[in-house]
Design a protein around this motif. Sequence first.
Motif, mmCIF file in Angstrom:
data_model
loop_
_atom_site.group_PDB
_atom_site.id
_atom_site.type_symbol
_atom_site.label_atom_id
_atom_site.label_comp_id
_atom_site.label_asym_id
_atom_site.label_seq_id
_atom_site.Cartn_x
_atom_site.Cartn_y
_atom_site.Cartn_z
ATOM 1 N N LYS A 170 0.817 -1.219 0.000
ATOM 2 C CA LYS A 170 0.000 0.000 0.000
ATOM 3 C C LYS A 170 0.845 1.261 0.000
ATOM 4 O O LYS A 170 0.347 2.332 -0.272
ATOM 5 C CB LYS A 170 -0.926 0.007 1.213
ATOM 6 N N ARG A 171 2.136 1.130 0.326
ATOM 7 C CA ARG A 171 3.023 2.294 0.377
ATOM 8 C C ARG A 171 4.378 1.890 -0.200
ATOM 9 O O ARG A 171 4.891 0.812 0.085
ATOM 10 C CB ARG A 171 3.184 2.739 1.829
ATOM 11 N N PHE A 172 4.927 2.767 -1.013
ATOM 12 C CA PHE A 172 6.194 2.492 -1.680
ATOM 13 C C PHE A 172 7.209 3.559 -1.298
ATOM 14 O O PHE A 172 6.903 4.749 -1.344
ATOM 15 C CB PHE A 172 5.996 2.494 -3.203
ATOM 16 N N ASP A 173 8.420 3.112 -0.950
ATOM 17 C CA ASP A 173 9.484 4.039 -0.565
ATOM 18 C C ASP A 173 10.279 4.533 -1.766
ATOM 19 O O ASP A 173 11.023 5.501 -1.652
ATOM 20 C CB ASP A 173 10.431 3.386 0.441
ATOM 21 N N GLY A 174 10.152 3.871 -2.905
ATOM 22 C CA GLY A 174 10.882 4.276 -4.097
ATOM 23 C C GLY A 174 10.530 3.408 -5.279
ATOM 24 O O GLY A 174 9.770 2.442 -5.161
ATOM 25 N N PRO A 175 11.093 3.746 -6.441
ATOM 26 C CA PRO A 175 10.786 2.994 -7.660
ATOM 27 C C PRO A 175 11.116 1.508 -7.565
ATOM 28 O O PRO A 175 10.417 0.684 -8.150
ATOM 29 C CB PRO A 175 11.654 3.666 -8.729
ATOM 30 N N ASN A 176 12.163 1.156 -6.827
ATOM 31 C CA ASN A 176 12.507 -0.261 -6.698
ATOM 32 C C ASN A 176 11.410 -1.039 -5.984
ATOM 33 O O ASN A 176 11.132 -2.187 -6.330
ATOM 34 C CB ASN A 176 13.835 -0.436 -5.959
#
Length: 64
Positions: free
Chosen positions: A48-54
Motif C-alpha cells: 500500500k506504500r512504496f518508498d521508491g521505484p525499486n
Amino acid sequence: MADVSPIDLQKALKGADYPASRDDLVSLARDNGADDNLVQKLTQAGTKRFDGPNDVQKAVFGNE
C-alpha cells in the motif's frame, strides 16, 4: 493480456514523489497515460506504500 515492461512502468510513474501510496501512484499512472493493464497491475500490488521505484518494481514484477 499484454505484458507490462519495466520501461512502461517508469514512464507511467514519471514525476512520482516517494514515499507514495499505491492510490497516488495509480492516479499518477492514469494521468501519465498508462494503459489499463499497467494500471491494473499497480492496483493489485500487495503493497500500500512504496518508498521508491525499486519497491514498485518488486511489487509489480516480483512474482513473475
